[in-house]
Scaffold this motif. Sequence first.
Motif, PDB file in Angstrom:
ATOM      1  N   MET A  58       0.824  -1.205   0.000  1.00 42.64           N
ATOM      2  CA  MET A  58       0.000   0.000   0.000  1.00 42.64           C
ATOM      3  C   MET A  58       0.859   1.257   0.000  1.00 42.64           C
ATOM      4  N   TRP A  59       0.416   2.252  -0.732  1.00 41.99           N
ATOM      5  CA  TRP A  59       1.193   3.475  -0.892  1.00 41.99           C
ATOM      6  C   TRP A  59       1.424   4.165   0.455  1.00 41.99           C
ATOM      7  N   ASP A  60       2.679   4.240   0.863  1.00 36.49           N
ATOM      8  CA  ASP A  60       3.123   5.019   2.020  1.00 36.49           C
ATOM      9  C   ASP A  60       2.374   4.668   3.307  1.00 36.49           C
ATOM     10  N   GLY A  61       1.748   3.530   3.351  1.00 38.02           N
ATOM     11  CA  GLY A  61       0.999   3.154   4.535  1.00 38.02           C
ATOM     12  C   GLY A  61      -0.251   3.973   4.770  1.00 38.02           C
ATOM     13  N   GLN A  62      -0.571   4.879   3.853  1.00 36.36           N
ATOM     14  CA  GLN A  62      -1.716   5.775   4.036  1.00 36.36           C
ATOM     15  C   GLN A  62      -2.975   5.281   3.323  1.00 36.36           C
ATOM     16  N   ALA A  63      -2.785   4.583   2.223  1.00 39.15           N
ATOM     17  CA  ALA A  63      -3.940   4.143   1.436  1.00 39.15           C
ATOM     18  C   ALA A  63      -4.773   3.149   2.228  1.00 39.15           C
ATOM     19  N   GLU A  64      -6.066   3.245   2.100  1.00 45.54           N
ATOM     20  CA  GLU A  64      -6.979   2.326   2.775  1.00 45.54           C
ATOM     21  C   GLU A  64      -7.334   1.143   1.888  1.00 45.54           C
ATOM     22  N   SER A  65      -7.093   1.308   0.595  1.00 44.86           N
ATOM     23  CA  SER A  65      -7.424   0.229  -0.340  1.00 44.86           C
ATOM     24  C   SER A  65      -6.523   0.324  -1.565  1.00 44.86           C
ATOM     25  N   ILE A  66      -6.485  -0.765  -2.317  1.00 48.96           N
ATOM     26  CA  ILE A  66      -5.783  -0.820  -3.600  1.00 48.96           C
ATOM     27  C   ILE A  66      -6.836  -1.012  -4.679  1.00 48.96           C
ATOM     28  N   ILE A  67      -6.788  -0.168  -5.697  1.00 47.69           N
ATOM     29  CA  ILE A  67      -7.809  -0.182  -6.741  1.00 47.69           C
ATOM     30  C   ILE A  67      -7.151  -0.403  -8.103  1.00 47.69           C
ATOM     31  N   PHE A  68      -7.687  -1.345  -8.846  1.00 50.62           N
ATOM     32  CA  PHE A  68      -7.271  -1.576 -10.226  1.00 50.62           C
ATOM     33  C   PHE A  68      -8.486  -1.428 -11.133  1.00 50.62           C
ATOM     34  N   LYS A  69      -8.346  -0.636 -12.184  1.00 51.27           N
ATOM     35  CA  LYS A  69      -9.367  -0.523 -13.208  1.00 51.27           C
ATOM     36  C   LYS A  69      -8.674  -0.664 -14.560  1.00 51.27           C
ATOM     37  N   LEU A  70      -9.213  -1.526 -15.402  1.00 50.42           N
ATOM     38  CA  LEU A  70      -8.610  -1.644 -16.728  1.00 50.42           C
ATOM     39  C   LEU A  70      -9.669  -1.890 -17.787  1.00 50.42           C
ATOM     40  N   ARG A  71      -9.346  -1.389 -18.965  1.00 47.20           N
ATOM     41  CA  ARG A  71     -10.166  -1.631 -20.153  1.00 47.20           C
ATOM     42  C   ARG A  71      -9.344  -2.477 -21.103  1.00 47.20           C
ATOM     43  N   ILE A  72      -9.953  -3.581 -21.529  1.00 46.58           N
ATOM     44  CA  ILE A  72      -9.270  -4.531 -22.398  1.00 46.58           C
ATOM     45  C   ILE A  72     -10.010  -4.573 -23.722  1.00 46.58           C
ATOM     46  N   GLY A  73      -9.302  -4.311 -24.798  1.00 51.56           N
ATOM     47  CA  GLY A  73      -9.940  -4.220 -26.103  1.00 51.56           C
ATOM     48  C   GLY A  73      -9.835  -5.491 -26.916  1.00 51.56           C
ATOM     49  N   GLN A  74     -10.925  -5.802 -27.609  1.00 50.20           N
ATOM     50  CA  GLN A  74     -10.964  -6.859 -28.604  1.00 50.20           C
ATOM     51  C   GLN A  74     -11.500  -6.247 -29.890  1.00 50.20           C
ATOM     52  N   PRO A  75     -11.322  -6.915 -31.034  1.00 50.82           N
ATOM     53  CA  PRO A  75     -11.851  -6.347 -32.284  1.00 50.82           C
ATOM     54  C   PRO A  75     -13.353  -6.068 -32.246  1.00 50.82           C
ATOM     55  N   ASP A  76     -14.125  -6.889 -31.498  1.00 50.56           N
ATOM     56  CA  ASP A  76     -15.574  -6.737 -31.538  1.00 50.56           C
ATOM     57  C   ASP A  76     -16.161  -6.022 -30.329  1.00 50.56           C
ATOM     58  N   ALA A  77     -15.368  -5.814 -29.270  1.00 52.77           N
ATOM     59  CA  ALA A  77     -15.913  -5.202 -28.058  1.00 52.77           C
ATOM     60  C   ALA A  77     -14.793  -4.821 -27.106  1.00 52.77           C
ATOM     61  N   THR A  78     -15.169  -4.078 -26.060  1.00 52.22           N
ATOM     62  CA  THR A  78     -14.243  -3.697 -25.004  1.00 52.22           C
ATOM     63  C   THR A  78     -14.786  -4.202 -23.675  1.00 52.22           C
ATOM     64  N   TYR A  79     -13.898  -4.717 -22.842  1.00 49.66           N
ATOM     65  CA  TYR A  79     -14.270  -5.204 -21.524  1.00 49.66           C
ATOM     66  C   TYR A  79     -13.635  -4.299 -20.466  1.00 49.66           C
ATOM     67  N   ALA A  80     -14.420  -3.915 -19.482  1.00 46.60           N
ATOM     68  CA  ALA A  80     -13.921  -3.095 -18.377  1.00 46.60           C
ATOM     69  C   ALA A  80     -13.991  -3.914 -17.100  1.00 46.60           C
ATOM     70  N   TYR A  81     -12.895  -3.900 -16.337  1.00 45.53           N
ATOM     71  CA  TYR A  81     -12.819  -4.712 -15.124  1.00 45.53           C
ATOM     72  C   TYR A  81     -12.257  -3.859 -14.002  1.00 45.53           C
ATOM     73  N   GLU A  82     -12.825  -4.025 -12.812  1.00 48.05           N
ATOM     74  CA  GLU A  82     -12.414  -3.222 -11.658  1.00 48.05           C
ATOM     75  C   GLU A  82     -12.364  -4.098 -10.407  1.00 48.05           C
ATOM     76  N   ILE A  83     -11.311  -3.911  -9.608  1.00 44.40           N
ATOM     77  CA  ILE A  83     -11.179  -4.589  -8.310  1.00 44.40           C
ATOM     78  C   ILE A  83     -10.807  -3.554  -7.258  1.00 44.40           C
ATOM     79  N   VAL A  84     -11.430  -3.653  -6.103  1.00 43.66           N
ATOM     80  CA  VAL A  84     -11.047  -2.848  -4.944  1.00 43.66           C
ATOM     81  C   VAL A  84     -10.669  -3.807  -3.820  1.00 43.66           C
TER      82      VAL A  84
END
Length: 389
Positions: free
Chosen positions: A67-93
């Motif tokens: 965790m960043w500097d011991g201050q963050a309360e959570s770790i968050i990942f958000k990503l968009r993954i592209g395919q030729p026919d569509a885009t997928y968005a995924y998020e984790i907290v």
Amino acid sequence: MSIQRLEIAGFRSLENVVWEPGALNVLIGQNGSGKSNLLRALQLLKSAAEGKLSQAVRASGGMAPLMWDGQAESIIFKLRIGQPDATYAYEIVMERLGQSGGFRIEKELLYRDKSTKTTKILERTGRGATIQKLPTKDVIEIKGDALKEDETLLSQTASIEVTGLPRVFISRTRGALVDSCVYHDVRVDADAEIRRAAVSRRDTQVNADGNNLVSVLHTHYTSDRHFKDEINMAMKAAFGDEFEELVFPPAEDGRVQLRVRWRSLKREQSAADLSDGTLRFLFLITVLASPEPPPLIAIDEPETGLHPSMFPLVAEHAADAARRTQVILTTHSPQFLNAFKGRADITTIAEWREGKTHLRRLPEAELAKWLEHYQLGDLMLSGELENIG
């Protein structure tokens, strides 16, 4: 599938970054700027999709070091993954549990964008989760006590037996993460596993630790003429006409060895006797020339241990691999950066300011003007590269 956008918050030095990578990406920055932390984030996402997130966190010493500097309360990942026919968005907290090293998945979301239509595939909160049944609009409700709180729903869907579960959409996203390959601290020293004989089997991708290199080389070199030609041309470009070919004599217990045949030597040289640089070069070219590449290849400081004359060969193979998959390289070598000759579309700068990492892709149009007169590495060495844009 390739990553179009990646947002990270609260992870190591990546307190709050947004990055939109292209097909070929070279991250530069001084030591301690956070380049390797980006690759660690990608590795953690892979672990999350595999169902090994809690194991990865424990191996890192719990949540506190992550965790960043011991201050963050959570770790968050958000990503968009592209395919030729569509885009997928995924998020984790990932929420830390008090001052302990433990955590729980507080939020998870996956949806699919196609044209103007957005389809929510799965959603999770601390209380439970829902999965959209397709093609109907019904949902599957999962209570919180039926889920592992420290593993993602994405990784647990394989055990859910329900008709209408959108397995294709889930597997596309999961596969993009699980199948990605992040190479960090690959050992080539005298005692490294990478130098030993390998079990003879079909092995198509080099593992993150590189230990199955001999098996992968044997698989492709003996069955794919184009791959064999690529390896031979790269080795001849690096070592001249001294190099003849690779051979794979049998060893005990159904294993095969890797040996290099040199023109001026009567005896073939085994992997155990190759120089660190030669073995590392073979590793890099094998990964980048793979006929069955993973959806993402990330390599930390590929120039390590190589003679500068090999840099253009690695850069050429990286650019070629980026036509078939997404490639991310980190470096702080001006000479290695020079090997990418006039590419204005590949450079991301990692900078350490105010206790955190900042990522910035250099504007292609402006950088292209500089590259009419200078090389990328020379601009980096002079300090001008960081001032562009």
